[in-house]
Structures are given as structure tokens and as C-alpha cells.
Design a protein around this motif. Structure first.
Motif, PDB file in Angstrom:
ATOM      1  N   TYR A 156       0.859  -1.176   0.000  1.00 33.86           N
ATOM      2  CA  TYR A 156       0.000   0.000   0.000  1.00 33.86           C
ATOM      3  C   TYR A 156       0.898   1.230   0.000  1.00 33.86           C
ATOM      4  N   THR A 157       0.305   2.383  -0.237  1.00 31.08           N
ATOM      5  CA  THR A 157       1.062   3.635  -0.267  1.00 31.08           C
ATOM      6  C   THR A 157       1.018   4.302   1.090  1.00 31.08           C
ATOM      7  N   LYS A 158       2.192   4.579   1.624  1.00 27.67           N
ATOM      8  CA  LYS A 158       2.267   5.304   2.886  1.00 27.67           C
ATOM      9  C   LYS A 158       1.638   6.687   2.709  1.00 27.67           C
ATOM     10  N   TYR A 159       0.707   7.028   3.596  1.00 30.18           N
ATOM     11  CA  TYR A 159      -0.050   8.277   3.522  1.00 30.18           C
ATOM     12  C   TYR A 159      -0.866   8.389   2.231  1.00 30.18           C
ATOM     13  N   GLY A 160      -1.155   7.240   1.636  1.00 39.42           N
ATOM     14  CA  GLY A 160      -2.074   7.170   0.506  1.00 39.42           C
ATOM     15  C   GLY A 160      -3.243   6.327   0.965  1.00 39.42           C
ATOM     16  N   ASP A 161      -3.377   5.107   0.409  1.00 36.34           N
ATOM     17  CA  ASP A 161      -4.424   4.213   0.906  1.00 36.34           C
ATOM     18  C   ASP A 161      -4.099   3.701   2.307  1.00 36.34           C
ATOM     19  N   GLY A 162      -2.870   3.968   2.785  1.00 39.97           N
ATOM     20  CA  GLY A 162      -2.531   3.639   4.172  1.00 39.97           C
ATOM     21  C   GLY A 162      -2.921   4.735   5.145  1.00 39.97           C
ATOM     22  N   GLY A 163      -3.382   5.893   4.634  1.00 36.63           N
ATOM     23  CA  GLY A 163      -3.788   6.993   5.492  1.00 36.63           C
ATOM     24  C   GLY A 163      -5.280   6.934   5.777  1.00 36.63           C
ATOM     25  N   VAL A 164      -5.636   6.311   6.903  1.00 36.12           N
ATOM     26  CA  VAL A 164      -7.054   6.091   7.231  1.00 36.12           C
ATOM     27  C   VAL A 164      -7.279   6.308   8.723  1.00 36.12           C
ATOM     28  N   ASP A 165      -8.551   6.341   9.116  1.00 38.26           N
ATOM     29  CA  ASP A 165      -8.902   6.478  10.530  1.00 38.26           C
ATOM     30  C   ASP A 165      -9.072   5.136  11.231  1.00 38.26           C
ATOM     31  N   LEU A 166      -9.545   4.146  10.512  1.00 41.13           N
ATOM     32  CA  LEU A 166      -9.738   2.808  11.085  1.00 41.13           C
ATOM     33  C   LEU A 166      -9.746   1.786   9.957  1.00 41.13           C
ATOM     34  N   SER A 167      -9.410   0.537  10.309  1.00 42.89           N
ATOM     35  CA  SER A 167      -9.239  -0.513   9.301  1.00 42.89           C
ATOM     36  C   SER A 167     -10.097  -1.734   9.648  1.00 42.89           C
TER      37      SER A 167
END
Length: 266
Positions: A156-167
Motif C-alpha cells: 500500500y502507499t504510505k499516507y495514501g491508501d494507508g492513510g485512514v482512521d480505522l481498518s
């Protein structure tokens, strides 16, 4: 390589939906925003969020997107809105934004590095867009990463699709996400499609990029958790295990907390 056991999809579905609703209520937000890609992970995640009864905003964010991805995403969104009255959708076409970005940064003679940097830029533009909608509607950004991507190979992209509030699905293997997708009656076109991140503007699949299938990487992840080493395997198993270990090693910077300089108190 042995297949994994099946999961109790109904119980897992109920557990995740309850967890999502409780988290949102405690955070005092209105619901969730999810980027819809036309893939199984975002389809399952958005369906789980929809079951909470809270507001769910599905966002399409095409950037030179393949028509097949667009079609699958739209098909899923329309199905979801028919099933759940709390679901709405919006499209934010980021193609022009992406092209403008390219005009204000220098190119690089290393084509491979340039293409990867631009692929990651697409993901980060989408993250920024999701947080815009989250901010104006009082929503949480729901991540769509699964266990082998988030904690195995760092795909995944750091601070891309990895930038979320919860998983919500980050503790499920890709194969388990597919099982949950079948249970949730995700559209057949999505369940049948080869997984792809769609970040390069071509038809390459996740397997093309990773060098191994998700089933193979899940097997390798389990072997690694069992403290096995490459010398325990031969043939394709050894190749897959070494692929997993290499990706896990080089992507640790995504999977561990951001390092900071701890200052000595002189």
C-alpha cells in the motif's frame, strides 16, 4: 502450499459491524467515507460500513482509470444504494488535478522510479480527497487494506491508501475477504476480477507487481509466523517465501511506528 481453513463469515460480519458502529458512536461522528475502486476490499468494507445504519459516503476518484474498474465500482455503488438507504455516493474526478501536479514537479530520468512516484501520488491525492469529504460531513475514513497487504508485504502507499482512521478488514487475509464478499453478495464482476491497485494506468495485476498470488503470500506469512526459514523449502515454495520475506523487510517502514529522535535530558 496448503489452503487455509474457512471462517465463520456471519459471526465475523456481525463482529466487524458492531465494532464499526461502536467506534463511530464513541468518536461522535456521523459515519464513514470510503474510496470505491472496483475491487473486493473496498466493496466488502463499504458493505460492512453500510450495515451500521450510519451515514456512508462512497467516493469514486478516477485518475485515468481503466473503464472496467469504473464500471465495477459504479455497479457496486448502485447495488449498495439499493440495499441500504443510508448510503450515498459522489464522484471526484482527479485526472486534471493529477496532470496539473505533473506539470509543477520535475521529471526523472529513471523511468521506473518516476512511474512508482506518480503511482503513489495518485493514492495520496485520493487520501487527501477522502479527508476533505470526511471533514465537511463529519465522517471517518475507512481503510480497505487486508492483513497480508497491511502487515505482511506492505502493499500500500504510505499516507495514501494507508492513510485512514480505522481498518475494518485488516485482520482478514485476502482469501477471507473474498469469503466475506460472497456472504455479502458482492457483485460477481468484482468477485471474479483479478486484484489490482489500478495505480499505473495499465492492466497489471497485484500478482504481476508482487511476483506471487495472494494465496501464496498468505501461505508464506503463516510459515513466517511459525518461524520457518527459506532453507525449509524448495522449488516454488522457497521462491514465494523469499519474495514474502524480501517485501516484508523492505516495507517495514510502513508497518512500524514513525521513528523519532528521543532526546537525552542533559
Amino acid at each position: 502450499m496448503t489452503k487455509k481453513s474457512t471462517i465463520q463469515v456471519e459471526k465475523i460480519n456481525d463482529q466487524i459491524v458492531k465494532w464499526l458502529k461502536t467506534y463511530a458512536e464513541n468518536a461522535k461522528v456521523n459515519g464513514f467515507v470510503i474510496g470505491i475502486s472496483g475491487g473486493v476490499d473496498s466493496a466488502v468494507t463499504s458493505t460492512l460500513c453500510a450495515q451500521t445504519g450510519l451515514k456512508v459516503l462512497c467516493v469514486e476518484m478516477p485518475i485515468h482509470q481503466a473503464q472496467s474498474h469504473v464500471t465495477r465500482g459504479k455497479e457496486h455503488i448502485e447495488q449498495l444504494k439499493l440495499r441500504f438507504p443510508n448510503v450515498s455516493s459522489i464522484e471526484a474526478n482527479l485526472t486534471d488535478t493529477f496532470e496539473t501536479f505533473k506539470t509543477v514537479v520535475p521529471e526523472n530520468e529513471d523511468v521506473a522510479k518516476l512511474n512508482l512516484a506518480l503511482a503513489n501520488t495518485r493514492a495520496r491525492l485520493r487520501m487527501t480527497t477522502l479527508y476533505y469529504f470526511a471533514g465537511i460531513h463529519g465522517l471517518l475514513v475507512a481503510g480497505t487494506g487486508n492483513k497480508v497487504e497491511d502487515f505482511g508485504v506492505g502493499f500500500y502507499t504510505k499516507y495514501g491508501d494507508g492513510g485512514v482512521d480505522l481498518s475494518p478488514i485488516a485482520d482478514l487475509m485476502k482469501s477471507e475477504v473474498f469469503l466475506l464478499g460472497h456472504y455479502l453478495k458482492i457483485t460477481k464482476s468484482i468477485l471474479d476480477a483479478s486484484p489490482t491497485d489500478g495505480l499505473f494506468g495499465d492492466d497489471r495485476t497485484d500478482e504481476d507487481q508482487l511476483g506471487a498470488s495472494y494465496d501464496e503470500l498468505e501461505w508464506a506469512m503463516l510459515q513466517d509466523e511459525s518461524k520457518k526459514s527459506a532453507t525449509d523449502f524448495t522449488g516454488r515454495e522457497r521462491i514465494v517465501f523469499e519474495i514474502y520475506k524480501r517485501l516484508n523487510r523492505i516495507n517495514q517502514h510502513k508497518m512500524i511506528p514513525i521513528p523519532f529522535c528521543r532526546i537525552n535530558k542533559y
